[in-house]
Write an enzyme that holds these catalytic residues in place. Structure first.
Site, short mmCIF file in Angstrom:
data_model
loop_
_atom_site.label_atom_id
_atom_site.label_comp_id
_atom_site.label_asym_id
_atom_site.label_seq_id
_atom_site.Cartn_x
_atom_site.Cartn_y
_atom_site.Cartn_z
N ASP A 1 1.12 -1.31 0.26
CA ASP A 1 -0.05 -0.19 0.42
C ASP A 1 1.02 1.24 -0.45
OD1 ASP A 1 0.87 0.13 2.96
OD2 ASP A 1 -0.97 -0.52 3.33
N SER A 2 2.03 0.72 -0.01
CA SER A 2 3.31 2.29 -0.40
C SER A 2 2.39 2.78 -1.67
CB SER A 2 4.66 1.68 -0.53
OG SER A 2 4.86 0.80 -1.03
N ASP B 1 -0.98 -6.08 -0.08
CA ASP B 1 -1.10 -5.43 0.92
C ASP B 1 -2.75 -5.32 1.23
OD1 ASP B 1 0.87 -5.32 2.94
OD2 ASP B 1 1.35 -2.96 2.03
N LYS C 1 -1.22 -9.66 3.38
CA LYS C 1 -0.47 -8.92 4.23
C LYS C 1 -1.54 -7.85 5.09
CE LYS C 1 3.21 -6.16 3.85
NZ LYS C 1 2.80 -4.64 4.18
N GLU D 1 -1.29 -5.39 9.10
CA GLU D 1 -0.26 -4.78 10.14
C GLU D 1 -0.93 -4.76 10.76
OE1 GLU D 1 0.63 -0.94 8.30
OE2 GLU D 1 1.43 -1.03 6.53
N GLU E 1 9.15 -3.83 10.01
CA GLU E 1 10.13 -3.03 9.65
C GLU E 1 10.58 -2.35 10.90
OE1 GLU E 1 7.13 -0.84 6.86
OE2 GLU E 1 8.34 0.51 6.41
O1 KIV Z 1 3.26 -1.04 2.01
C1 KIV Z 1 4.71 -1.20 1.31
O2 KIV Z 1 5.85 -1.24 0.34
C2 KIV Z 1 5.40 -2.12 2.61
C3 KIV Z 1 6.28 -2.22 2.91
C4 KIV Z 1 7.14 -1.31 3.50
C5 KIV Z 1 6.91 -3.36 3.21
O3 KIV Z 1 4.26 -2.92 3.33
#
Ligand code: KIV
Length: 263
Positions: A45-46, A84, A112, A114, A181
């Site tokens: 989600d970056s 994510d 994924k 968090e 992280e």
């Molecule tokens: O969103 C993302 O790219 C991430 C990485 C920084 C691990 O979660």
């Protein structure tokens, strides 16, 4: 070509082979990553920050993630695809199941999430229903407002203990791997040594079972890159060569170096 499975990723930890992961959000860069030998692609989600120009990942929607997961999945044959789950799309178990299903239908192999122990029931439910889950601990960017900024986590002894307990709880709930992280390198080593599932580090030192970087950081496009980033375009003439250099450096343990970690 056989795709990398969750089972293979777990075996890599047992065999001591480092796991290379990079973010990608579209078909072209997915092909480049695959040709470079990358084991897993993270549709992070970056993308909210590096594609959409947001200041945090919070505005990213499940529709955004589904769109980019489809773009990656269409181009990918070998790497494991991790997608994510965005902010507040797994706040309760029903919500999590519906949104995780969307990502799996779009082509993800793993989702994924968090968070720590509070996610244990959600993870167990997803895993029971056939959805592999990657955890994410330490500096979890969806909690940036709670943390008061993008800051290293786990420096205080009680914080470090809590993160270790979270990692053990995620493994017990059925998670297949955990991203760590921006935590002190000794804490990442302690976690890696105390769980049987792979840890994938970003700003977590040299001892995790694998490494992940945001693609744009790895290509030197971030002018304010954090200290855990290395610009793999340096010394290369093509983007393809930079991806290959990153993959090689993770595999031969030359990246990260001590200087990329925190104490
Ligand atoms: O969103 C993302 O790219 C991430 C990485 C920084 C691990 O979660």
């Amino acid at each position: 070509m056989r795709s990398v499975s969750v089972t293979q990723i777990k075996e890599m930890k047992q065999q001591g082979e480092k796991i290379s992961v990079v973010t990608a959000y579209d078909s072209t860069f997915t092909k480049v990553a695959e040709e470079a030998g990358i084991d897993a692609i993270l549709i992070g989600d970056s993308l909210g920050m590096v594609l959409q120009g947001q200041t945090t990942t919070l505005p990213v929607s499940i529709d955004d993630m589904v769109y980019h997961t489809r773009c990656v999945a269409r181009a990918s044959q070998r790497p494991l695809i991790i997608a994510d789950m965005p902010f507040m799309t797994y706040g309760d178990e029903i919500n999590a199941m519906e949104n995780a299903s969307e990502l799996m239908r779009a082509g993800a192999h793993v989702v994924k999430l968090e968070g720590g122990q509070w996610l244990a029931n959600t993870i167990a439910l997803l895993v029971e229903r056939g959805i592999p889950v990657c955890g994410h601990l330490g500096l979890t960017p969806q909690s940036v407002n709670q943390f008061g900024g993008f800051k290293v986590q786990g420096r205080l002894p009680e914080q470090a203990e809590a993160i270790l307990a979270d990692a053990i709880a995620l493994e017990a709930a059925g998670a297949c791997m955990i991203v760590l992280e921006c935590i002190p390198s000794p804490l990442a080593k302690l976690i890696t040594d105390n769980i049987n599932i792979p840890t994938i580090g970003i700003g977590a030192g040299v001892d995790t079972d694998g490494q992940v970087l945001v693609m744009h950081d790895m290509l030197g496009l971030n002018t304010r890159a954090p200290k855990f980033v290395k610009n793999f375009m340096t010394g290369q003439t093509t983007i393809q060569a930079a991806f290959a250099a990153y993959n090689q450096a993770v595999k031969d343990k030359s990246f990260p170096a001590q200087e990329h970690g925190f104490v």
